[in-house]
Design an enzyme around this catalytic site. Structure first.
Site, PDB file in Angstrom:
ATOM      1  N   ASP A 112     -13.655   6.321   2.201  1.00 52.74           N
ATOM      2  CA  ASP A 112     -12.486   6.218   3.070  1.00 52.74           C
ATOM      3  C   ASP A 112     -11.681   7.507   3.100  1.00 52.74           C
ATOM      4  O   ASP A 112     -11.118   7.868   4.130  1.00 52.74           O
ATOM      5  CB  ASP A 112     -11.602   5.056   2.610  1.00 52.74           C
ATOM      6  CG  ASP A 112     -10.439   4.806   3.554  1.00 52.74           C
ATOM      7  OD1 ASP A 112     -10.690   4.646   4.766  1.00 52.74           O
ATOM      8  OD2 ASP A 112      -9.286   4.786   3.095  1.00 52.74           O
ATOM      9  N   ASP A 113     -11.623   8.220   1.986  1.00 51.85           N
ATOM     10  CA  ASP A 113     -10.843   9.468   1.940  1.00 51.85           C
ATOM     11  C   ASP A 113     -11.456  10.540   2.833  1.00 51.85           C
ATOM     12  O   ASP A 113     -10.742  11.375   3.387  1.00 51.85           O
ATOM     13  CB  ASP A 113     -10.752   9.986   0.500  1.00 51.85           C
ATOM     14  CG  ASP A 113     -10.169   8.947  -0.435  1.00 51.85           C
ATOM     15  OD1 ASP A 113      -9.008   8.574  -0.244  1.00 51.85           O
ATOM     16  OD2 ASP A 113     -10.893   8.488  -1.328  1.00 51.85           O
ATOM     17  N   TYR A 133       0.850  -1.181   0.000  1.00 52.66           N
ATOM     18  CA  TYR A 133       0.000   0.000   0.000  1.00 52.66           C
ATOM     19  C   TYR A 133       0.890   1.237   0.000  1.00 52.66           C
ATOM     20  O   TYR A 133       1.968   1.221  -0.569  1.00 52.66           O
ATOM     21  CB  TYR A 133      -1.004  -0.037   1.163  1.00 52.66           C
ATOM     22  CG  TYR A 133      -2.149   0.894   0.896  1.00 52.66           C
ATOM     23  CD1 TYR A 133      -2.934   0.723  -0.243  1.00 52.66           C
ATOM     24  CD2 TYR A 133      -2.421   1.973   1.724  1.00 52.66           C
ATOM     25  CE1 TYR A 133      -3.957   1.600  -0.538  1.00 52.66           C
ATOM     26  CE2 TYR A 133      -3.461   2.849   1.432  1.00 52.66           C
ATOM     27  CZ  TYR A 133      -4.214   2.656   0.298  1.00 52.66           C
ATOM     28  OH  TYR A 133      -5.218   3.527  -0.005  1.00 52.66           O
ATOM     29  N   ARG A 171      -8.617  10.720  -8.581  1.00 52.28           N
ATOM     30  CA  ARG A 171      -7.757  11.389  -7.611  1.00 52.28           C
ATOM     31  C   ARG A 171      -7.016  10.329  -6.799  1.00 52.28           C
ATOM     32  O   ARG A 171      -7.329  10.086  -5.645  1.00 52.28           O
ATOM     33  CB  ARG A 171      -8.582  12.301  -6.697  1.00 52.28           C
ATOM     34  CG  ARG A 171      -7.739  13.249  -5.859  1.00 52.28           C
ATOM     35  CD  ARG A 171      -8.462  13.676  -4.610  1.00 52.28           C
ATOM     36  NE  ARG A 171      -8.746  12.556  -3.726  1.00 52.28           N
ATOM     37  CZ  ARG A 171      -7.885  12.064  -2.834  1.00 52.28           C
ATOM     38  NH1 ARG A 171      -6.676  12.569  -2.711  1.00 52.28           N
ATOM     39  NH2 ARG A 171      -8.235  11.053  -2.062  1.00 52.28           N
ATOM     40  N   LYS A 213      -6.213  -1.858  -1.119  1.00 55.10           N
ATOM     41  CA  LYS A 213      -7.107  -1.683   0.032  1.00 55.10           C
ATOM     42  C   LYS A 213      -7.650  -3.028   0.501  1.00 55.10           C
ATOM     43  O   LYS A 213      -7.688  -3.323   1.705  1.00 55.10           O
ATOM     44  CB  LYS A 213      -8.284  -0.772  -0.333  1.00 55.10           C
ATOM     45  CG  LYS A 213      -7.941   0.696  -0.420  1.00 55.10           C
ATOM     46  CD  LYS A 213      -7.894   1.338   0.966  1.00 55.10           C
ATOM     47  CE  LYS A 213      -7.606   2.827   0.854  1.00 55.10           C
ATOM     48  NZ  LYS A 213      -7.491   3.495   2.143  1.00 55.10           N
ATOM     49  N   ASN A 256      -0.214  11.840   1.119  1.00 56.87           N
ATOM     50  CA  ASN A 256       0.455  10.694   0.515  1.00 56.87           C
ATOM     51  C   ASN A 256       0.639  10.933  -0.975  1.00 56.87           C
ATOM     52  O   ASN A 256      -0.140  11.652  -1.586  1.00 56.87           O
ATOM     53  CB  ASN A 256      -0.405   9.429   0.704  1.00 56.87           C
ATOM     54  CG  ASN A 256      -0.224   8.802   2.068  1.00 56.87           C
ATOM     55  OD1 ASN A 256       0.884   8.619   2.525  1.00 56.87           O
ATOM     56  ND2 ASN A 256      -1.342   8.490   2.719  1.00 56.87           N
ATOM     57  N   GLU A 307     -13.433   5.044  -3.050  1.00 57.64           N
ATOM     58  CA  GLU A 307     -12.008   5.304  -2.853  1.00 57.64           C
ATOM     59  C   GLU A 307     -11.448   6.166  -3.979  1.00 57.64           C
ATOM     60  O   GLU A 307     -11.601   5.856  -5.169  1.00 57.64           O
ATOM     61  CB  GLU A 307     -11.243   3.968  -2.806  1.00 57.64           C
ATOM     62  CG  GLU A 307      -9.804   4.093  -2.354  1.00 57.64           C
ATOM     63  CD  GLU A 307      -9.685   4.510  -0.899  1.00 57.64           C
ATOM     64  OE1 GLU A 307      -8.772   5.310  -0.599  1.00 57.64           O
ATOM     65  OE2 GLU A 307     -10.482   4.041  -0.071  1.00 57.64           O
ATOM     66  N   ASP A 308     -10.800   7.277  -3.587  1.00 61.27           N
ATOM     67  CA  ASP A 308     -10.048   8.117  -4.521  1.00 61.27           C
ATOM     68  C   ASP A 308     -10.885   8.678  -5.677  1.00 61.27           C
ATOM     69  O   ASP A 308     -10.442   8.702  -6.828  1.00 61.27           O
ATOM     70  CB  ASP A 308      -8.820   7.368  -5.045  1.00 61.27           C
ATOM     71  CG  ASP A 308      -7.726   7.276  -3.987  1.00 61.27           C
ATOM     72  OD1 ASP A 308      -7.938   7.796  -2.876  1.00 61.27           O
ATOM     73  OD2 ASP A 308      -6.661   6.686  -4.244  1.00 61.27           O
TER      74      ASP A 308
END
Length: 586
Positions: free
Chosen positions: A283-284, A117, A170, A188, A423, A260-261
């Site tokens: 999650d973000d 990850y 993203r 993930k 990150n 996610e993203d």
């Protein structure tokens, strides 16, 4: 209330799951079984298994235990020249032998998490055209509209309980990577299993490919996605809506769908659209919020005050910042601070400067945290003026916390709290070493990516805390899946933050750690899952009945074992009738 008979039945089920030795009955035989990552054991198949399964002669005559196989993987791992090569090696292992892959990961999660990850997964996504070996998960494109339920039938597993989906717009702090973003759902879900014990065969990674606005990728001959600009608007919304309906129609309304993203505009919109209709979270927004607030709650044991005593300044005002800010407000309210007063404790800086009342073009989320103040452009100017006690970076601008900013934070705070959460590592606002040295070790520091320990001139060694979302989403998923929660409220994430903070010992705090050691992460996930299950039954939001009496035994009974099972073929049912793989206690 569950009966004594039900309780005994659940206890027996838990014992069956926990049994050290199980037999797997399977209809697969021969070469086919050695190519199935769920079933393959490589040279660990016994002679009896080889004969019964028809694979005798397909393997060398030697027998290797799983521990020896782990040793062989580690030897090959150490021979690799860079982290991208190590990532490719581990993903290849996951494709061949799933049990061994997770055995390796859990043997030293602190060592392997940065490879499977963040930060390595970011590089792997950028180089996905080179790293791509074997498809993992489903690639659903904008051209599949009207047929998504048919595409889902291509996936070989029928019992899916958790889906992680991205559209690749993203990816971490790297921007639009299109179909190359598939590395994120894959990574993930690997952590769902390694850190939370969620069964990998019950997990599905999904890429919603609507194109990419990254011209470099569109020009790349190795690019694996659709070669056109991103489709937006009505067509995009219809694709996502059809996807959500198709997943729940096939796998059930309790199937967890983790976003996610996604880019900011879609992330907030989709979360608000679906959070009360499906079992879903972002999650973000919510996972990052929980891990950041967990770090802040741990710092209160150092600063000896309440969260509402602090002034928080964000560098960044996207989905991560908004999620953290909202959860901080919830935590302050829980302390007894009125909501309006809590909101006034939070300030944000975006690409145009300090967010203030009356500034043009503020969206709804930013307007919420806009306060009366003169406009300011630079973060250095804002820090000097606002004098925050907490500085949080989530804008993916590497080096944004300059030497002057760090020194200023130390000038008006005895223990400045500085979280560089962006990150991958190249996007971190500052390094642990910069933060500790410029504050003479007084800073309370956390980061999104891992940093090495820092030894100060006085000989004291500090171990920077990594605010990794892996402390959050595996445990939340384990609990949600175990008891069939229909909708995931923000209360789940505040509870999760509190549990994570509780696992940080006084010794950890003295060493600079704001999070429990990564090697304990699966036990942290169990504690989170148990609390999620307890609250779900208390609030009548669980859908699995009867209610288990022993919640911890119930949660542990759902968890994946990395140890090999033993296989035999039922001669009476082969090949007359197809059998599902099942386990029975020996």
């Amino acid at each position: 209330m569950s009966s004594h008979k039900d309780t005994e039945k659940q206890k027996q089920q838990a014992e069956n799951e926990d049994a050290n030795q199980t037999f797997h009955y399977t209809r697969k035989r021969g070469y086919e079984i050695t190519r199935d990552p769920h079933l393959n054991k490589g040279m660990a198949f016994s002679l009896e298994e080889r004969l019964q399964l028809g694979i005798h002669g397909l393997l060398p005559p030697c027998f290797l235990s799983q521990d020896v196989q782990v040793l062989r993987v580690l030897r090959n791992y150490e021979r690799q020249k860079c982290d991208l090569d190590r990532y490719i090696l581990l993903m290849g292992l996951q494709d061949r032998n799933e049990k061994l892959f997770y055995k390796v990961l859990t043997s030293d999660i602190e060592r392997f998490m940065p490879v499977v990850y963040t930060p390595t997964v970011g590089l792997a996504c950028q180089q996905y055209g080179l790293a791509f070996r074997r498809p993992r998960g489903l690639f659903i494109t904008i051209h599949d509209r009207g047929h998504i339920s048919t595409v889902l039938k291509s996936w070989p597993e029928d019992n899916i309980k958790a889906v992680v989906v991205t559209d690749g717009e993203r990816i971490l702090g790297l921007g639009d990577l299109g179909s190359y973003g598939m590395g994120i759902p894959v990574g993930k879900l690997a952590l769902y299993t390694a850190c939370g014990g969620v069964k990998p065969q019950e997990c599905l990674p999904v890429m919603l490919d609507v194109g990419t606005d990254n011209q470099e990728l569109l020009n790349d001959p190795l690019y694996i996605g659709l070669r056109h600009r991103r489709v937006r608007g009505k067509d995009y919304d219809e694709l996502v809506d059809e996807f959500m309906k198709a997943v729940t129609e096939r796998y059930g309304i309790n199937c967890l769908i983790q976003f996610e993203d996604f880019a900011n505009a879609n992330a907030f919109r989709l979360l608000n659209m679906y959070r009360n209709k499906y079992c879903t979270f972002n999650d973000d927004i919510q996972g990052t919020a929980a891990v950041a607030v967990a770090g802040l709650l741990a710092t209160l044991r150092i600063t000896k005050n309440k969260l509402s005593d602090h002034t928080v300044l964000f560098q960044g005002a996207g989905e991560a910042a908004m999620g953290i800010a909202d959860l901080i407000v919830m935590a302050m309210e829980k302390e007894g601070t009125p909501r309006d007063a809590a909101i006034k404790k939070i300030w944000m800086v975006d690409s145009k400067g300090l967010i203030v009342k009356g500034r043009a073009f503020l969206n709804h989320e930013k307007e919420h945290f806009a306060h009366p103040h003169e406009e300011m452009k630079s973060l250095e100017e804002v820090v000097k003026n606002i004098k925050p006690t907490v500085l949080i970076g989530v804008a993916a601008i590497g080096g944004a916390f300059t030497e002057q900013i760090i020194k200023d934070m130390a000038s008006f705070n005895d223990r400045p709290i500085i979280f560089a959460l962006s990150n991958p590592t190249s996007k971190a606002e500052c390094t642990a070493e910069q933060c500790y040295r410029l504050t003479q070790g007084r800073a309370i520091f956390a980061s999104g990516s891992p940093f090495d320990p820092v030894t100060l001139p006085n000989g004291r060694t500090l171990y920077p805390g990594q605010g990794n979302n892996a402390y959050v989403f595996p445990g939340v998923a384990l609990g949600v899946v175990a008891c069939g929660v229909r909708h995931i409220s923000d209360d789940v994430f505040l509870t999760t933050a509190e549990i994570i903070a509780q696992q940080v010992s006084d010794k950890h705090l003295e060493e600079g750690r704001l999070y429990p050691p990564l090697q304990t992460i699966q036990e942290v996930s169990v504690k989170i899952a148990v609390k999620v299950v307890e609250n779900a039954y208390k609030d009548n939001t669980a859908s699995v009945f009867p209610e288990p009496e022993n919640k911890e035994a119930f949660v542990r009974s759902q968890m994946y074992s990395t140890d090999y099972d033993q296989f035999v073929v039922d001669a009476y049912s082969w090949p007359q009738k197809a059998m599902e793989v099942q386990t029975v206690k020996v």
